[in-house]
Motif scaffolding. Structure first.
Motif: not given
Length: 138
Positions: A2-5, A7
């Protein structure tokens, strides 16, 4: 993920997997590999850092001498820094600061120090004269 990092990390790993898979398939098919130019790409990330708070003292005549009192508690601030990262073949080779923004200002700590004298000390000298009794007096 879920986190941008997470991804971004997954995308990098997936790209590396596909690259290695293509190389393996080419070798199995009998094709010779030409030396590839390094793959250069840019990413932008944001980090946060704490900003320490300042501290000052004020004299207070209403507090007893030697007494300390927190008038206002200090609070740390935060700032967000945006970085431009250069990746060469998936490894970081350069990092440049693009911007820096204070997202929360620090709050100053104020400590009061007492200056009031609490006890009054007085000194007095007393002299007493007494007659001492002797059996004979001349």
């Amino acid at each position: 993920m879920k986190s941008p990092e997470a991804q971004k990390g997954f995308v990098a790993y997936e790209a590396r997997y596909n690259e290695l898979k293509a190389k393996a398939e080419a070798l199995l098919a009998g094709k010779t590999e030409q030396p590839a130019e390094p793959k250069v790409e840019h990413q932008e990330i944001a980090t946060t850092e704490e900003i320490p708070y300042a501290s000052r003292t004020e004299n207070n005549a209403d507090l007893a001498e030697g007494t300390r009192n927190v008038k206002q508690a200090g609070v740390k601030g935060t700032k967000t820094i945006t970085w431009d990262i250069t990746l060469t073949d998936g490894k970081e080779t350069a990092r440049t600061k693009k911007s820096e923004k204070v997202t929360k200002e620090p709050v100053e700590e104020i400590i009061e120090v007492g200056t009031k004298k609490t006890g009054v000390e007085t000194k007095e000298t007393v002299t007493v004269e007494e007659k001492v009794a002797f059996k004979e007096e001349t």
